[in-house]
Design a protein around this motif. Structure first.
Motif, PDB file in Angstrom:
ATOM      1  N   ILE A   7       9.771 -11.550   1.687  1.00 44.84           N
ATOM      2  CA  ILE A   7       8.325 -11.516   1.433  1.00 44.84           C
ATOM      3  C   ILE A   7       8.169 -11.198  -0.056  1.00 44.84           C
ATOM      4  O   ILE A   7       8.356 -10.057  -0.483  1.00 44.84           O
ATOM      5  CB  ILE A   7       7.633 -10.472   2.333  1.00 44.84           C
ATOM      6  CG1 ILE A   7       7.884 -10.818   3.804  1.00 44.84           C
ATOM      7  CG2 ILE A   7       6.150 -10.373   2.011  1.00 44.84           C
ATOM      8  CD1 ILE A   7       7.494  -9.729   4.779  1.00 44.84           C
ATOM      9  N   SER A   8       7.857 -12.223  -0.849  1.00 42.64           N
ATOM     10  CA  SER A   8       7.942 -12.086  -2.311  1.00 42.64           C
ATOM     11  C   SER A   8       7.106 -10.932  -2.859  1.00 42.64           C
ATOM     12  O   SER A   8       7.583 -10.189  -3.723  1.00 42.64           O
ATOM     13  CB  SER A   8       7.581 -13.396  -2.997  1.00 42.64           C
ATOM     14  OG  SER A   8       6.254 -13.765  -2.692  1.00 42.64           O
ATOM     15  N   GLY A   9       5.895 -10.757  -2.394  1.00 46.51           N
ATOM     16  CA  GLY A   9       5.060  -9.665  -2.887  1.00 46.51           C
ATOM     17  C   GLY A   9       5.637  -8.302  -2.543  1.00 46.51           C
ATOM     18  O   GLY A   9       5.540  -7.355  -3.324  1.00 46.51           O
ATOM     19  N   LEU A  10       6.257  -8.184  -1.384  1.00 47.91           N
ATOM     20  CA  LEU A  10       6.888  -6.928  -0.973  1.00 47.91           C
ATOM     21  C   LEU A  10       8.153  -6.679  -1.797  1.00 47.91           C
ATOM     22  O   LEU A  10       8.406  -5.562  -2.243  1.00 47.91           O
ATOM     23  CB  LEU A  10       7.196  -6.953   0.526  1.00 47.91           C
ATOM     24  CG  LEU A  10       7.770  -5.675   1.121  1.00 47.91           C
ATOM     25  CD1 LEU A  10       6.903  -4.459   0.817  1.00 47.91           C
ATOM     26  CD2 LEU A  10       7.954  -5.836   2.629  1.00 47.91           C
ATOM     27  N   ARG A  11       8.924  -7.724  -2.028  1.00 46.74           N
ATOM     28  CA  ARG A  11      10.130  -7.594  -2.861  1.00 46.74           C
ATOM     29  C   ARG A  11       9.752  -7.088  -4.258  1.00 46.74           C
ATOM     30  O   ARG A  11      10.382  -6.170  -4.780  1.00 46.74           O
ATOM     31  CB  ARG A  11      10.859  -8.932  -2.967  1.00 46.74           C
ATOM     32  CG  ARG A  11      12.110  -8.873  -3.824  1.00 46.74           C
ATOM     33  CD  ARG A  11      12.774 -10.256  -3.968  1.00 46.74           C
ATOM     34  NE  ARG A  11      13.939 -10.168  -4.828  1.00 46.74           N
ATOM     35  CZ  ARG A  11      13.902 -10.176  -6.155  1.00 46.74           C
ATOM     36  NH1 ARG A  11      12.748 -10.287  -6.799  1.00 46.74           N
ATOM     37  NH2 ARG A  11      15.021 -10.081  -6.860  1.00 46.74           N
ATOM     38  N   GLU A  12       8.721  -7.678  -4.845  1.00 46.52           N
ATOM     39  CA  GLU A  12       8.270  -7.253  -6.174  1.00 46.52           C
ATOM     40  C   GLU A  12       7.820  -5.797  -6.163  1.00 46.52           C
ATOM     41  O   GLU A  12       8.108  -5.044  -7.094  1.00 46.52           O
ATOM     42  CB  GLU A  12       7.140  -8.155  -6.656  1.00 46.52           C
ATOM     43  CG  GLU A  12       7.582  -9.571  -6.964  1.00 46.52           C
ATOM     44  CD  GLU A  12       6.417 -10.538  -7.131  1.00 46.52           C
ATOM     45  OE1 GLU A  12       5.262 -10.079  -7.240  1.00 46.52           O
ATOM     46  OE2 GLU A  12       6.675 -11.754  -7.133  1.00 46.52           O
ATOM     47  N   ALA A  13       7.113  -5.387  -5.100  1.00 45.59           N
ATOM     48  CA  ALA A  13       6.643  -4.006  -4.989  1.00 45.59           C
ATOM     49  C   ALA A  13       7.824  -3.039  -4.829  1.00 45.59           C
ATOM     50  O   ALA A  13       7.797  -1.929  -5.371  1.00 45.59           O
ATOM     51  CB  ALA A  13       5.671  -3.879  -3.813  1.00 45.59           C
ATOM     52  N   ILE A  14       8.861  -3.444  -4.094  1.00 48.55           N
ATOM     53  CA  ILE A  14      10.056  -2.617  -3.932  1.00 48.55           C
ATOM     54  C   ILE A  14      10.736  -2.416  -5.293  1.00 48.55           C
ATOM     55  O   ILE A  14      11.081  -1.303  -5.666  1.00 48.55           O
ATOM     56  CB  ILE A  14      11.029  -3.253  -2.908  1.00 48.55           C
ATOM     57  CG1 ILE A  14      10.455  -3.132  -1.487  1.00 48.55           C
ATOM     58  CG2 ILE A  14      12.415  -2.607  -2.988  1.00 48.55           C
ATOM     59  CD1 ILE A  14      11.206  -3.949  -0.441  1.00 48.55           C
ATOM     60  N   ILE A  15      10.903  -3.499  -6.026  1.00 40.50           N
ATOM     61  CA  ILE A  15      11.546  -3.415  -7.341  1.00 40.50           C
ATOM     62  C   ILE A  15      10.747  -2.514  -8.279  1.00 40.50           C
ATOM     63  O   ILE A  15      11.301  -1.642  -8.946  1.00 40.50           O
ATOM     64  CB  ILE A  15      11.753  -4.825  -7.937  1.00 40.50           C
ATOM     65  CG1 ILE A  15      12.836  -5.561  -7.140  1.00 40.50           C
ATOM     66  CG2 ILE A  15      12.105  -4.760  -9.422  1.00 40.50           C
ATOM     67  CD1 ILE A  15      12.953  -7.039  -7.452  1.00 40.50           C
TER      68      ILE A  15
ATOM     69  N   GLU B 158       0.838  -1.207   0.000  1.00 39.03           N
ATOM     70  CA  GLU B 158       0.000   0.000   0.000  1.00 39.03           C
ATOM     71  C   GLU B 158       0.870   1.253   0.000  1.00 39.03           C
ATOM     72  O   GLU B 158       0.590   2.217  -0.704  1.00 39.03           O
ATOM     73  CB  GLU B 158      -0.933   0.009   1.206  1.00 39.03           C
ATOM     74  CG  GLU B 158      -2.083  -0.952   1.108  1.00 39.03           C
ATOM     75  CD  GLU B 158      -2.930  -1.023   2.381  1.00 39.03           C
ATOM     76  OE1 GLU B 158      -2.707  -0.225   3.311  1.00 39.03           O
ATOM     77  OE2 GLU B 158      -3.814  -1.892   2.433  1.00 39.03           O
ATOM     78  N   ALA B 159       1.923   1.251   0.811  1.00 41.48           N
ATOM     79  CA  ALA B 159       2.806   2.414   0.901  1.00 41.48           C
ATOM     80  C   ALA B 159       3.511   2.679  -0.423  1.00 41.48           C
ATOM     81  O   ALA B 159       3.667   3.831  -0.835  1.00 41.48           O
ATOM     82  CB  ALA B 159       3.835   2.196   2.008  1.00 41.48           C
ATOM     83  N   LEU B 160       3.932   1.631  -1.097  1.00 41.62           N
ATOM     84  CA  LEU B 160       4.664   1.790  -2.354  1.00 41.62           C
ATOM     85  C   LEU B 160       3.741   2.086  -3.526  1.00 41.62           C
ATOM     86  O   LEU B 160       4.188   2.597  -4.552  1.00 41.62           O
ATOM     87  CB  LEU B 160       5.507   0.546  -2.624  1.00 41.62           C
ATOM     88  CG  LEU B 160       6.606   0.284  -1.587  1.00 41.62           C
ATOM     89  CD1 LEU B 160       7.289  -1.044  -1.865  1.00 41.62           C
ATOM     90  CD2 LEU B 160       7.605   1.417  -1.529  1.00 41.62           C
ATOM     91  N   ALA B 161       2.456   1.797  -3.383  1.00 40.27           N
ATOM     92  CA  ALA B 161       1.491   2.053  -4.456  1.00 40.27           C
ATOM     93  C   ALA B 161       1.110   3.530  -4.547  1.00 40.27           C
ATOM     94  O   ALA B 161       0.419   3.927  -5.473  1.00 40.27           O
ATOM     95  CB  ALA B 161       0.234   1.204  -4.242  1.00 40.27           C
ATOM     96  N   LEU B 162       1.574   4.345  -3.629  1.00 40.12           N
ATOM     97  CA  LEU B 162       1.242   5.768  -3.633  1.00 40.12           C
ATOM     98  C   LEU B 162       2.123   6.559  -4.597  1.00 40.12           C
ATOM     99  O   LEU B 162       2.295   7.760  -4.453  1.00 40.12           O
ATOM    100  CB  LEU B 162       1.373   6.344  -2.210  1.00 40.12           C
ATOM    101  CG  LEU B 162       0.389   5.766  -1.196  1.00 40.12           C
ATOM    102  CD1 LEU B 162       0.713   6.261   0.204  1.00 40.12           C
ATOM    103  CD2 LEU B 162      -1.040   6.101  -1.572  1.00 40.12           C
ATOM    104  N   TYR B 163       2.677   5.883  -5.579  1.00 37.86           N
ATOM    105  CA  TYR B 163       3.585   6.480  -6.554  1.00 37.86           C
ATOM    106  C   TYR B 163       3.043   7.775  -7.120  1.00 37.86           C
ATOM    107  O   TYR B 163       1.882   7.891  -7.485  1.00 37.86           O
ATOM    108  CB  TYR B 163       3.841   5.493  -7.697  1.00 37.86           C
ATOM    109  CG  TYR B 163       4.538   6.112  -8.878  1.00 37.86           C
ATOM    110  CD1 TYR B 163       5.897   6.420  -8.797  1.00 37.86           C
ATOM    111  CD2 TYR B 163       3.857   6.425 -10.037  1.00 37.86           C
ATOM    112  CE1 TYR B 163       6.554   7.017  -9.863  1.00 37.86           C
ATOM    113  CE2 TYR B 163       4.500   7.006 -11.113  1.00 37.86           C
ATOM    114  CZ  TYR B 163       5.843   7.299 -11.020  1.00 37.86           C
ATOM    115  OH  TYR B 163       6.485   7.896 -12.066  1.00 37.86           O
TER     116      TYR B 163
END
Length: 189
Positions: A121-129, A98-103
Motif C-alpha cells: 500500500i504505497s501511501g502506507l509504505r511512505e508513512a512507515i518510512i 493516522e496512527a503514524l501521524a501521531l509523531y
C-alpha cells in the motif's frame, strides 16, 4: 534510546512480544504510537488481518480472504491480491497513516508488522518510512521475508538492533528486552 526490530517465523510470537513491550512502556508513562496488525479468525480459520492504531485503538481491515471480502461487500475485482488475501487498501492506509501521524519526539514508534501487505500500500509504505526517519525510539516487527532495501538501509542507519525471535528464546526475550530498556531509561526523553 530504544531501537529494536523483531523478526522470526510466522506464529512465533512477534506481535505478542511487541504488544507486551508496548503495555510495559505505557505502564512506565512512556507514550507509544503506531499500529499493529492482528490476525482475525472465524471458526478456527484465519479470515484476514486488521490494522489497529495503538494510541487511539481505532481499527480497520488490512486484508481479507476473497470470499469474506465479497461477503462484506467489497468489490474484489479492484483489490490487490497478496498471497491468499486481498488488501483493503483504503481502510489500511487511512488507519495506518493516522496512527503514524501521531509523531511525538518523546514517544516510541511501534509498528507490527513491516511486511508485504503493509508495504504493498504505497501511501502506507511512505508513512512507515517517514515515521522511521523521524523517530528517535522505535520497536518494529519485520516479516521474515521483507526485502525492501530502502527500509533495511534506514533501519541500519538508525542503528536498529535486529532480534530473531524463535520458539527457543521467546519465553525469555521479553525480560531480556525489558532489562535493556531499563538500562537505557535515563536516555529516553
Amino acid at each position: 534510546m530504544i531501537r529494536l526490530a523483531i523478526t522470526g517465523d510466522p506464529g512465533v510470537g512477534k506481535t505478542t512480544l511487541l504488544l507486551k513491550l508496548v503495555k510495559y512502556l505505557a505502564s512506565m508513562g512512556i507514550s507509544v504510537y503506531g499500529f499493529y496488525c492482528p490476525e482475525v479468525r472465524e471458526e478456527g480459520r484465519r479470515i484476514g488481518f486488521k490494522i489497529v492504531d495503538i494510541a487511539k485503538n481505532s481499527e480497520g481491515w488490512l486484508a481479507l480472504v476473497p470470499e469474506k471480502a465479497i461477503e462484506m461487500g467489497y468489490n474484489i475485482s479492484v483489490l490487490k491480491k497478496i498471497g491468499r488475501y486481498v488488501l483493503i487498501h483504503d481502510e489500511a492506509e487511512r488507519i495506518g497513516k493516522e496512527a503514524l501521524a501521531l509523531y511525538d519526539i518523546n514517544a516510541v514508534l511501534a509498528i507490527d508488522e513491516i511486511g508485504p501487505m503493509e508495504l504493498s500500500i504505497s501511501g502506507l509504505r511512505e508513512a512507515i518510512i517517514k515515521a522511521i526517519r523521524l523517530s528517535n525510539n522505535l520497536m518494529v516487527t519485520i516479516h521474515r521475508n521483507m526485502r525492501d532495501k530502502e527500509i533495511w538501509d534506514l533501519l541500519h542507519s538508525k542503528g536498529v538492533e535486529i532480534v530473531v525471535l524463535t520458539k527457543m528464546n521467546r519465553d525469555k526475550m521479553f525480560d531480556t528486552i525489558i532489562n535493556r530498556i531499563r538500562d537505557k531509561m535515563p536516555k529516553i526523553t
